[in-house]
Design a protein around this motif. Structure first.
Motif, mmCIF file in Angstrom:
data_model
loop_
_atom_site.group_PDB
_atom_site.id
_atom_site.type_symbol
_atom_site.label_atom_id
_atom_site.label_comp_id
_atom_site.label_asym_id
_atom_site.label_seq_id
_atom_site.Cartn_x
_atom_site.Cartn_y
_atom_site.Cartn_z
ATOM 1 N N GLY A 688 2.700 27.784 56.857
ATOM 2 C CA GLY A 688 2.552 28.511 55.601
ATOM 3 C C GLY A 688 1.267 29.293 55.596
ATOM 4 N N ARG A 689 0.556 29.236 54.463
ATOM 5 C CA ARG A 689 -0.692 29.983 54.362
ATOM 6 C C ARG A 689 -1.761 29.174 53.630
ATOM 7 N N LYS A 690 -2.930 29.220 54.190
ATOM 8 C CA LYS A 690 -4.090 28.610 53.521
ATOM 9 C C LYS A 690 -4.782 29.708 52.723
ATOM 10 N N VAL A 691 -5.063 29.448 51.451
ATOM 11 C CA VAL A 691 -5.715 30.459 50.619
ATOM 12 C C VAL A 691 -7.049 29.930 50.110
ATOM 13 N N LEU A 692 -8.043 30.784 50.172
ATOM 14 C CA LEU A 692 -9.356 30.497 49.609
ATOM 15 C C LEU A 692 -9.427 31.235 48.276
ATOM 16 N N ILE A 693 -9.647 30.501 47.185
ATOM 17 C CA ILE A 693 -9.587 31.086 45.845
ATOM 18 C C ILE A 693 -10.886 30.812 45.103
ATOM 19 N N ARG A 694 -11.435 31.859 44.484
ATOM 20 C CA ARG A 694 -12.618 31.689 43.658
ATOM 21 C C ARG A 694 -12.189 31.516 42.206
ATOM 22 N N PHE A 695 -12.469 30.339 41.655
ATOM 23 C CA PHE A 695 -12.272 30.083 40.237
ATOM 24 C C PHE A 695 -13.636 30.142 39.554
ATOM 25 N N ALA A 696 -13.669 30.019 38.272
ATOM 26 C CA ALA A 696 -14.941 30.079 37.547
ATOM 27 C C ALA A 696 -15.865 28.971 38.034
ATOM 28 N N GLY A 697 -16.953 29.375 38.684
ATOM 29 C CA GLY A 697 -17.968 28.411 39.089
ATOM 30 C C GLY A 697 -17.651 27.611 40.334
ATOM 31 N N GLN A 698 -16.529 27.859 41.010
ATOM 32 C CA GLN A 698 -16.207 27.076 42.198
ATOM 33 C C GLN A 698 -15.215 27.819 43.085
ATOM 34 N N VAL A 699 -15.188 27.428 44.348
ATOM 35 C CA VAL A 699 -14.261 28.002 45.321
ATOM 36 C C VAL A 699 -13.418 26.875 45.893
ATOM 37 N N LYS A 700 -12.080 27.066 45.951
ATOM 38 C CA LYS A 700 -11.167 26.032 46.418
ATOM 39 C C LYS A 700 -10.295 26.563 47.553
ATOM 40 N N THR A 701 -9.972 25.672 48.504
ATOM 41 C CA THR A 701 -9.035 25.992 49.578
ATOM 42 C C THR A 701 -7.748 25.214 49.336
ATOM 43 N N LEU A 702 -6.609 25.924 49.305
ATOM 44 C CA LEU A 702 -5.330 25.295 48.995
ATOM 45 C C LEU A 702 -4.255 25.773 49.965
ATOM 46 N N HIS A 703 -3.261 24.907 50.184
ATOM 47 C CA HIS A 703 -2.064 25.310 50.917
ATOM 48 C C HIS A 703 -1.161 26.006 49.903
ATOM 49 N N TYR A 704 -0.976 27.308 50.077
ATOM 50 C CA TYR A 704 -0.303 28.093 49.042
ATOM 51 C C TYR A 704 1.117 27.604 48.771
ATOM 52 N N GLU A 705 1.941 27.502 49.818
ATOM 53 C CA GLU A 705 3.342 27.155 49.620
ATOM 54 C C GLU A 705 3.502 25.761 49.024
ATOM 55 N N LEU A 706 2.722 24.795 49.496
ATOM 56 C CA LEU A 706 2.801 23.449 48.939
ATOM 57 C C LEU A 706 2.365 23.432 47.479
ATOM 58 N N SER A 707 1.303 24.181 47.173
ATOM 59 C CA SER A 707 0.813 24.231 45.788
ATOM 60 C C SER A 707 1.836 24.885 44.868
ATOM 61 N N ARG A 708 2.545 25.888 45.384
ATOM 62 C CA ARG A 708 3.604 26.518 44.584
ATOM 63 C C ARG A 708 4.759 25.557 44.371
ATOM 64 N N GLN A 709 5.142 24.809 45.427
ATOM 65 C CA GLN A 709 6.245 23.859 45.312
ATOM 66 C C GLN A 709 5.917 22.766 44.303
ATOM 67 N N LEU A 710 4.657 22.344 44.281
ATOM 68 C CA LEU A 710 4.213 21.297 43.352
ATOM 69 C C LEU A 710 3.861 21.849 41.973
ATOM 70 N N ARG A 711 4.050 23.159 41.793
ATOM 71 C CA ARG A 711 3.799 23.846 40.527
ATOM 72 C C ARG A 711 2.328 23.777 40.101
ATOM 73 N N LEU A 712 1.456 23.679 41.111
ATOM 74 C CA LEU A 712 0.021 23.726 40.813
ATOM 75 C C LEU A 712 -0.446 25.169 40.652
ATOM 76 N N LEU A 713 0.205 26.082 41.389
ATOM 77 C CA LEU A 713 -0.163 27.496 41.344
ATOM 78 C C LEU A 713 0.982 28.320 40.779
ATOM 79 N N SER A 714 0.600 29.361 40.053
ATOM 80 C CA SER A 714 1.579 30.351 39.597
ATOM 81 C C SER A 714 0.956 31.722 39.720
ATOM 82 N N LYS A 715 1.789 32.731 39.962
ATOM 83 C CA LYS A 715 1.272 34.075 40.150
ATOM 84 C C LYS A 715 1.043 34.742 38.801
ATOM 85 N N GLU A 716 -0.050 35.497 38.726
ATOM 86 C CA GLU A 716 -0.376 36.213 37.479
ATOM 87 C C GLU A 716 0.449 37.476 37.370
#
Length: 716
Positions: A688-716
């Motif tokens: 899949g894809r590893k994504v580095l995302i900057r949120f307010a005050g922090q930076v997180k690395t997530l597995h995109y496809e797994l996070s989408r499957q688990l409904r942790l991420l949604s597209k804006e």
């Protein structure tokens, strides 16, 4: 001495900073790395000396800018307002000027920058040399460099034509100043140096300036160094702060060896290193230190941060400079961003893209002069003449580029008169001027015909027509040969214009674009979050996010900087490495290093400095971020290796075809809305894809496809 005051002066300082502030009287050198709090140390050192009983009138503090001097005065005034007025705080020029006046030396009127430019331009015109702003500025800098090293034209022994031209210009400049009774600001330094040759005068100022503190000591030149050493020799209370790793002004005569070898002047020298960087994340500190350790002529020093973590620096590998600009501007999310480059010409693509997208930005004075380069102005003059055959300024500019042997100014009045009498345009009457030789008539008719043909061509074709058919390239070749200038550097603005023209339909559209850029650059943008500047101009500044662009061989180290005698090549190479180090250490949390596959249509390799910090070119290493690939290419690379069985057994892969790119917004169920910084393909058991995302005050690395499957991420 009041304990409460000393505690105040030492509050919130680390151990090394305290050691510097409270160093015993005597010669002291403080090596202060990026973000190490040197201004705080210098200010509190002044307060400490005053508290120790040093009289304010016996204390001289030298800074390199008026702004730094003012900042220090304001800081000191908050604690000891009654003593600040007696302190000698200022730049070399302001302090030395005060010394000259106290000695009763008559100070002539000073040449303004515009007068200096006018004098140099006028002399160059008389010698039929280029007179654009960059050329004039270069010559003035060279004059300053010579005077800073106590080199004067009457003692210069030169043979190369370009050096002879400079010596003659320098001589004419100095003679004219003397005849008209003017000084420039470099004359202040030379005058103090000469004044202190008198022993009684030297003795007076040695007793007056018993304690001398100097900021940015790595940037001093020879005349400044000589004066400081003379003043400090008697009492040896010299306290200097700087960083030899940030010595980047060799073209002004600065030399880090003055700081490195200060012990030769003062054997009892105390040395302190401020090693903590309070500015940058540990990742940025590590990679920049990895680079600068390659220099041999330096003071070794440990570098450490405060434990602040962030993303690793990112490698960007766009296809060319236009793609590079598009990629960088996709990060327009309101975060304070600096875009830094080795030469001002490299800013062209970025500036053009910012103007086209109407993104507010600031740019350092002098860095936005690409469209003012003399070669560019020549090309634009041809276009202007093609659309307006009565543009006299354009005719005068290009009449002998290439040579058509129409010299002097008499022909200009004759041209006007003939045009008025015949009703023809200025361009049309050129071959009909009285007194022309047959070869001049032929050349002017050829010019007339080819300029008219130019109006029917597109912008790119038009530039090629000017260069090849009209003969502008031949003119540049001859210019480079006759003046001894580097051919590549002479042609660089013309090559860059071909890229700029690709965005414009024809010459008229190109002229309109240039006018729009120039108008945009004249507008102040006080709230701009994007700041463009050269590596040199960035020194002393800091930004949340920094892009370093155009990191190619022959640009870093720059070919011009290496055009020195063999015995100086190593020093020049190390200064270029320091320049990259300075640029890297401007970043607080995010650092991007960009090296495009091509520049000006030519394949260029990466700067050799990049390999020293782990860069590997695009081929053969998927771990590096291939951000330049298109969305379609990225998706193919991620999904091509997946079998149907894998798609069934790993349902999260249904999200593998969703578009992802840096700069895109995405929402996390816990962290809220974030911005994608980096996308990296993953293979193996969890593709899949590893994504580095900057949120307010922090930076997180997530597995995109797994996070989408688990409904942790949604597209804006």
């Amino acid at each position: 001495m009041q304990t409460s005051n000393i505690e105040l002066f030492l509050s919130n300082l680390n151990e090394q900073q305290r050691e510097a502030v409270t160093a015993p009287f005597g010669p002291t050198v403080v090596f202060a790395g990026p973000g190490s709090g040197k201004t705080t140390v210098l200010t509190r050192r002044v307060l400490y000396l005053l508290e120790q009983g040093v009289q304010p009138e016996n204390l001289m503090v030298v800074t390199f800018t008026r702004a730094a001097a003012q900042e220090m005065k304001e800081r000191l005034a908050q604690i000891m307002p009654e003593k600040v007025q007696s302190l000698m705080i200022g730049t070399f020029h302001s302090l030395f000027l005060a010394m000259l006046r106290e000695e009763g030396i008559r100070i002539p009127a000073f040449l303004s920058p515009s007068e200096q430019n006018q004098w140099i331009r006028q002399w160059l015109e008389e010698q039929e040399q280029p007179t654009d702003d960059e050329t004039v500025s270069t010559y003035l800098n060279q004059i300053g460099l010579c005077k800073g090293n106590l080199i004067f034209p009457q003692f210069m022994k030169v043979q190369k034509k370009k050096n002879v031209v400079f010596r003659d210009l320098y001589q004419a400049y100095e003679e004219r100043k003397q005849q008209l009774g003017y000084w420039d600001y470099d004359d202040i330094l030379v005058a103090v140096y000469r004044m202190l040759q008198d022993e009684s005068c030297l003795h007076k100022w040695q007793n007056r300036c018993r304690h001398i503190l100097v900021d940015e000591f790595q940037d001093i030149n020879r005349v400044q160094y000589e004066v400081l050493i003379r003043l400090a020799k008697k009492h040896a209370c010299l306290f200097v702060v700087g960083d030899d790793d940030q010595a980047i002004y060799g073209f002004r005569g600065s030399d880090p060896s003055y700081m490195l070898h200060l012990r030769k002047e003062f054997p009892q020298l105390k040395q302190i290193v401020l090693s903590v960087n309070y500015r940058s994340t540990d990742e940025i500190i590590h990679i920049s230190d990895q680079l600068i350790r390659k220099n041999k002529e330096r003071q070794w020093k440990p570098r450490k941060g405060t434990g602040s973590k962030g993303p690793k620096p990112f490698w960007l590998e766009p296809d060319d400079e236009e793609k590079e600009a598009e990629m960088i501007l996709s990060y327009s999310d309101g975060m304070e961003t600096a875009i830094l480059y080795r030469t001002a010409t490299q800013a062209r693509a970025i500036v053009d893209a910012l103007v086209r997208k109407e993104i507010p930005f600031s740019i350092s004075t002098g860095d936005h002069t690409f469209y003012q380069r003399w070669q560019v102005q020549d090309l634009l003059a041809y276009f202007r003449l093609a659309y307006d055959p009565n543009d006299l300024d354009a005719i005068v500019r290009i009449i002998n580029k290439p040579k058509r042997y129409l010299f002097g100014e008499e022909w200009i009045d004759a041209c006007w008169d003939l045009s008025r009498r015949t009703g023809k345009s200025l361009l049309d009457v050129l071959p009909e001027l009285p007194g022309l030789e047959h070869y001049q008539v032929r050349l002017l008719k050829e010019m007339q015909r080819k300029v008219k043909d130019l109006s029917a061509l597109g912008s790119v074709e038009g530039i090629r027509w000017i260069r090849q058919e009209i003969g502008y390239d031949r003119y540049l070749e001859k210019f480079a040969e006759e003046t001894g200038n580097d051919r590549t550097l002479v042609f660089e603005p013309v090559e860059e214009m071909l890229l700029a023209a690709r965005h414009c339909k024809d010459g008229q559209a190109l002229l309109e674009h240039v006018a729009r850029v120039e108008a945009y650059l004249r507008k102040p943008h006080p709230e701009a979050q994007v700041h463009c500047m050269t590596f040199h101009k960035s020194k002393g500044l800091e930004f949340d996010r920094v892009f370093l662009i155009g990191l190619h061989a022959m640009y870093l180290p720059h070919r011009r900087s290496l055009q020195v005698p063999d015995h100086r090549k190593q020093a020049a190479w190390e200064e270029e490495r320091r320049l990259l180090y300075v640029a890297m250490t401007r970043a607080k949390s995010e650092l991007y290093l960009s090296v495009s596959q091509t520049r000006q249509g030519k394949k260029l390799g990466p700067s050799p400095f990049l390999k020293e910090i782990g860069f590997k070119e695009r081929e053969g290493d998927a771990a590096y971020h291939e951000i330049a690939a298109t969305t379609e290419e990225r998706t193919k690379r991620i999904t091509n290796h997946l079998s149907r069985q894998q798609l069934k057994s790993q349902p999260q892969l249904r999200f593998a075809h969703e578009e992802l790119a840096p700069g895109m917004k995405i929402r996390h169920i816990k962290f809220g809305i974030g911005t994608i910084i980096q996308v990296t393909p993953l293979e193996g058991v969890a593709p899949g894809r590893k994504v580095l995302i900057r949120f307010a005050g922090q930076v997180k690395t997530l597995h995109y496809e797994l996070s989408r499957q688990l409904r942790l991420l949604s597209k804006e």
